[in-house]
Motif scaffolding. Structure first.
Motif, PDB file in Angstrom:
ATOM      1  N   ALA A  85       0.546  -1.206   0.018  1.00  0.00           N
ATOM      2  CA  ALA A  85      -0.002  -0.024   0.099  1.00  0.00           C
ATOM      3  C   ALA A  85       0.868   1.380   0.151  1.00  0.00           C
ATOM      4  CB  ALA A  85      -0.903   0.006   1.130  1.00  0.00           C
ATOM      5  N   PRO A  86       1.762   1.407   0.783  1.00  0.00           N
ATOM      6  CA  PRO A  86       2.766   2.689   0.586  1.00  0.00           C
ATOM      7  C   PRO A  86       3.309   2.890  -0.809  1.00  0.00           C
ATOM      8  CG  PRO A  86       3.263   1.353   2.740  1.00  0.00           C
ATOM      9  CD  PRO A  86       2.268   0.640   1.941  1.00  0.00           C
ATOM     10  N   GLU A  87       3.718   1.855  -1.509  1.00  0.00           N
ATOM     11  CA  GLU A  87       4.079   2.240  -2.700  1.00  0.00           C
ATOM     12  C   GLU A  87       2.952   2.907  -3.700  1.00  0.00           C
ATOM     13  OE1 GLU A  87       6.585   2.908  -5.658  1.00  0.00           O
ATOM     14  OE2 GLU A  87       7.147   2.695  -3.823  1.00  0.00           O
ATOM     15  N   MET A  88       1.708   1.986  -3.674  1.00  0.00           N
ATOM     16  CA  MET A  88       0.564   2.266  -4.226  1.00  0.00           C
ATOM     17  C   MET A  88       0.070   3.871  -4.035  1.00  0.00           C
ATOM     18  SD  MET A  88      -1.648  -1.014  -3.544  1.00  0.00           S
ATOM     19  CE  MET A  88      -3.247  -0.307  -4.127  1.00  0.00           C
ATOM     20  N   ILE A  89       0.148   4.307  -2.721  1.00  0.00           N
ATOM     21  CA  ILE A  89      -0.153   5.631  -2.357  1.00  0.00           C
ATOM     22  C   ILE A  89       1.061   6.613  -3.020  1.00  0.00           C
ATOM     23  CG2 ILE A  89       0.019   7.309  -0.295  1.00  0.00           C
ATOM     24  CD1 ILE A  89      -1.349   4.930   1.371  1.00  0.00           C
ATOM     25  N   ARG A  90       2.301   6.252  -2.805  1.00  0.00           N
ATOM     26  CA  ARG A  90       3.344   7.156  -3.690  1.00  0.00           C
ATOM     27  C   ARG A  90       3.004   7.422  -4.910  1.00  0.00           C
ATOM     28  NH1 ARG A  90       6.655   3.928  -0.505  1.00  0.00           N
ATOM     29  NH2 ARG A  90       7.337   4.631   1.628  1.00  0.00           N
ATOM     30  N   ARG A 141      -7.039   8.420  -4.556  1.00  0.00           N
ATOM     31  CA  ARG A 141      -7.347   7.312  -5.450  1.00  0.00           C
ATOM     32  C   ARG A 141      -7.221   5.962  -4.623  1.00  0.00           C
ATOM     33  NH1 ARG A 141      -4.402   9.118 -11.100  1.00  0.00           N
ATOM     34  NH2 ARG A 141      -5.656  10.908 -11.455  1.00  0.00           N
ATOM     35  N   VAL A 142      -6.168   5.680  -3.923  1.00  0.00           N
ATOM     36  CA  VAL A 142      -5.911   4.694  -3.218  1.00  0.00           C
ATOM     37  C   VAL A 142      -6.914   4.283  -2.254  1.00  0.00           C
ATOM     38  CG1 VAL A 142      -4.528   3.209  -1.449  1.00  0.00           C
ATOM     39  CG2 VAL A 142      -3.518   4.425  -3.575  1.00  0.00           C
ATOM     40  N   PHE A 143      -7.501   5.352  -1.459  1.00  0.00           N
ATOM     41  CA  PHE A 143      -8.524   5.315  -0.556  1.00  0.00           C
ATOM     42  C   PHE A 143      -9.813   4.920  -1.094  1.00  0.00           C
ATOM     43  CE2 PHE A 143     -11.116   7.238   3.011  1.00  0.00           C
ATOM     44  CZ  PHE A 143     -10.301   6.591   4.195  1.00  0.00           C
ATOM     45  N   ALA A 144     -10.091   5.468  -2.262  1.00  0.00           N
ATOM     46  CA  ALA A 144     -11.545   5.186  -3.208  1.00  0.00           C
ATOM     47  C   ALA A 144     -11.341   3.778  -3.485  1.00  0.00           C
ATOM     48  CB  ALA A 144     -11.568   6.308  -4.073  1.00  0.00           C
ATOM     49  N   ALA A 145     -10.248   3.346  -4.142  1.00  0.00           N
ATOM     50  CA  ALA A 145     -10.203   2.127  -4.707  1.00  0.00           C
ATOM     51  C   ALA A 145     -10.444   0.923  -3.860  1.00  0.00           C
ATOM     52  CB  ALA A 145      -8.979   1.960  -5.535  1.00  0.00           C
ATOM     53  N   PHE A 183      -8.283  -3.407   3.540  1.00  0.00           N
ATOM     54  CA  PHE A 183      -8.321  -2.892   5.102  1.00  0.00           C
ATOM     55  C   PHE A 183      -7.091  -2.106   5.451  1.00  0.00           C
ATOM     56  CE2 PHE A 183     -12.639  -4.306   6.448  1.00  0.00           C
ATOM     57  CZ  PHE A 183     -13.011  -3.072   6.814  1.00  0.00           C
ATOM     58  N   SER A 184      -5.912  -2.917   5.192  1.00  0.00           N
ATOM     59  CA  SER A 184      -4.422  -2.425   5.428  1.00  0.00           C
ATOM     60  C   SER A 184      -4.065  -1.031   4.665  1.00  0.00           C
ATOM     61  CB  SER A 184      -3.625  -3.666   4.994  1.00  0.00           C
ATOM     62  OG  SER A 184      -2.219  -3.342   5.313  1.00  0.00           O
ATOM     63  N   GLY A 185      -4.547  -1.003   3.549  1.00  0.00           N
ATOM     64  CA  GLY A 185      -4.185   0.181   2.700  1.00  0.00           C
ATOM     65  C   GLY A 185      -5.143   1.417   3.213  1.00  0.00           C
ATOM     66  N   VAL A 186      -6.328   0.837   3.743  1.00  0.00           N
ATOM     67  CA  VAL A 186      -7.019   2.168   4.318  1.00  0.00           C
ATOM     68  C   VAL A 186      -6.788   2.674   5.404  1.00  0.00           C
ATOM     69  CG1 VAL A 186      -9.483   2.494   5.095  1.00  0.00           C
ATOM     70  CG2 VAL A 186      -9.224   1.445   2.865  1.00  0.00           C
ATOM     71  N   TYR A 187      -6.197   1.680   6.404  1.00  0.00           N
ATOM     72  CA  TYR A 187      -5.871   2.205   7.531  1.00  0.00           C
ATOM     73  C   TYR A 187      -4.714   2.915   7.422  1.00  0.00           C
ATOM     74  CZ  TYR A 187      -8.867  -1.102  10.093  1.00  0.00           C
ATOM     75  OH  TYR A 187     -10.001  -2.105  10.507  1.00  0.00           O
ATOM     76  N   ILE A 188      -3.483   2.547   6.807  1.00  0.00           N
ATOM     77  CA  ILE A 188      -2.485   3.243   6.376  1.00  0.00           C
ATOM     78  C   ILE A 188      -2.767   4.894   5.865  1.00  0.00           C
ATOM     79  CG2 ILE A 188      -0.534   3.535   4.951  1.00  0.00           C
ATOM     80  CD1 ILE A 188      -0.185   0.448   4.913  1.00  0.00           C
ATOM     81  N   THR A 189      -3.700   4.874   5.175  1.00  0.00           N
ATOM     82  CA  THR A 189      -4.041   6.222   4.452  1.00  0.00           C
ATOM     83  C   THR A 189      -4.827   6.910   5.566  1.00  0.00           C
ATOM     84  OG1 THR A 189      -4.560   4.891   2.339  1.00  0.00           O
ATOM     85  CG2 THR A 189      -5.519   7.323   2.672  1.00  0.00           C
ATOM     86  N   ALA A 190      -5.681   6.214   6.209  1.00  0.00           N
ATOM     87  CA  ALA A 190      -6.514   7.207   7.206  1.00  0.00           C
ATOM     88  C   ALA A 190      -5.712   7.660   8.525  1.00  0.00           C
ATOM     89  CB  ALA A 190      -7.622   6.296   7.875  1.00  0.00           C
ATOM     90  N   GLU A 191      -4.758   6.797   8.835  1.00  0.00           N
ATOM     91  CA  GLU A 191      -3.841   7.038  10.119  1.00  0.00           C
ATOM     92  C   GLU A 191      -2.792   7.986   9.574  1.00  0.00           C
ATOM     93  OE1 GLU A 191      -2.302   3.083  10.922  1.00  0.00           O
ATOM     94  OE2 GLU A 191      -4.046   2.462  11.746  1.00  0.00           O
TER      95      GLU A 191
END
Length: 413
Positions: A61-66, A72-76, A108-116
């Motif tokens: 997820a961190p690489e996706m966010i970068r 976009r990551v959060f929505a997807a 959920f892992s990616g969503v938590y990383i984004t929200a946190e």
């Protein structure tokens, strides 16, 4: 605390709704799996797959966010979660469920990383510790409230799968509208596993063992409940007690660990957890006592997670504390993947009590290893970090934030 709440209430509300959705789906699948007549082994595979997805998500997820940004990551990933929650009921097949659990764990892992990361960005150095404490409380309260929502519908139907899907969808609104600009996302380069183990063998082994405990507690509790014939209401009370115990005992144990050798706290806490969880293996207990045992199990495992993080940080320099977080989470995730599978095998071999026996064994091994390590490293340094409460379901961002709080503490620099 009120200032922090005023500045971050929208983010915390969104995160609370996310925890409601995630808390419902974990328990609900155990109940629905029994209705669909899935075997204990099949359900253990299903439950384990969430942790497989979560582990991969924490790495990818961190690489996706970068690459494409937070929004976009959060929505997807949010859309993926909502879809999966509906598909559980539409496709009641354990193999399909296993695949869906990988997807939802990843999401959920990616969503938590984004929200946190947004929550962390919305806090200042002075308020970051309070924000993290509020986040922990919101997580626990959200999961406990999720258990209560399981009583509003029939687990054999669609309604209980629709509710978490709607809650997760609603969670994105306050999070996305609460900030005008997504924060810059950076994570520290992790320490190698060799460096991490050299710094604290007890921390590494303990995190692996606790991964098995957490995944058994939160992945197989509903499967155990259906095996022993608990009603939906009773099962939700039992699962809620696990989280409530963790919330209540988190801070008293943390206070104690900052004032004495942390290894002694690990040793005695693990030994107590092993003894407490052996009681239902040996004796036939009434439901009220089982709820109390569940609360004790959660009250031991949750503080131990934060305690081991603090203990590892005691042997690291400030800049290395956050760097160690990624490795510790990965070790914990590896242990979590095996937890439901081994628990399911034990439950199939000796019956429902295998649920408690597995966790008791892991706590016992941790206590014995802590005692042995005290003979190998006779001195422990003066605490260079304070105990900061962190939930086992938190992502790398929250764990790194806890390390940042220690590093920014002027009393320790």
């Amino acid at each position: 605390m009120l200032i922090v709440l005023r500045n971050t209430w929208a983010l915390l509300l969104g995160l609370g709704l996310l925890m409601l959705g995630n808390g419902m789906q974990g328990t609900l699948l155990g109940i629905r799996g029994a209705i669909e007549q899935f075997s204990t082994f099949q359900m253990s595979i299903v439950m384990s797959c969430y942790f497989v997805g979560f582990l991969f998500g924490s790495r990818m997820a961190p690489e996706m966010i970068r690459r494409v940004g937070h929004v976009r990551v959060f929505a997807a990933l949010g859309s993926m979660i909502s879809a999966v929650l509906i598909l559980y009921a539409a496709a009641p097949d354990w193999i399909i469920w296993a695949a869906l659990r990988v997807l939802i764990g990843f999401s959920f892992s990616g969503v938590y990383i984004t929200a946190e990361s947004w929550l962390n960005n919305a806090s200042t150095n002075e308020t970051r510790g309070q924000a993290l404490s509020l986040y922990l409380i919101v997580q626990m309260v959200g999961i406990i409230a999720a258990q209560l929502l399981l009583n509003v519908g029939d687990p054999s139907g669609y309604v209980l799968f629709v509710i978490p899907s709607v809650l997760v969808s609603l969670a994105f609104t306050p999070i996305l509208l609460s900030v005008s600009q997504a924060p810059a996302f950076e994570t520290t380069k992790p320490l190698s596993f060799r460096q991490l183990y050299k710094a604290s063998p007890l921390g590494c082994v303990g995190m692996f063992l606790l991964g098995g405990v957490f995944s058994a507690q939160f992945g197989m509790a509903s499967v155990w409940g259906t095996q022993v014939g608990l009603s939906v209401a009773d099962l939700t009370i039992f699962v809620s007690a696990i989280y409530a115990g963790g919330l209540v005992l988190q801070y008293p144990i943390g206070w104690l660990s900052d004032r004495m050798d942390r290894r002694k706290v690990v040793l005695w806490l693990s030994a107590f957890g092993a003894l407490a969880l052996m009681v239902p293996v040996i004796f036939d207990l009434p439901f009220a006592i089982l709820v109390f045992v569940g609360a004790l199990g959660g009250g031991v495992s949750n503080p131990l997670y934060s305690l081991l993080l603090a203990y590892v940080n005691d042997y690291l320099d400030g800049p290395d504390m956050a760097a160690a977080s990624g490795g510790l989470l990965f070790i914990n995730g590896l242990g979590a993947i095996s937890g439901p599978v081994i628990t399911g095998w034990l439950m199939g071999a000796i019956g429902p009590n295998g649920f408690f026996l597995f966790m008791a064994i892991l706590f016992g091994v941790l206590a014995a290893y802590a005692a042995w390590r005290m003979t190998q490293r006779r001195t422990t340094p003066e605490a260079t970090s304070s105990y900061t409460a962190v939930s086992p379901s938190a992502s790398l961002v929250a764990v790194e934030t806890a390390a940042m709080i220690d590093n920014e503490d002027p009393a320790r620099n």
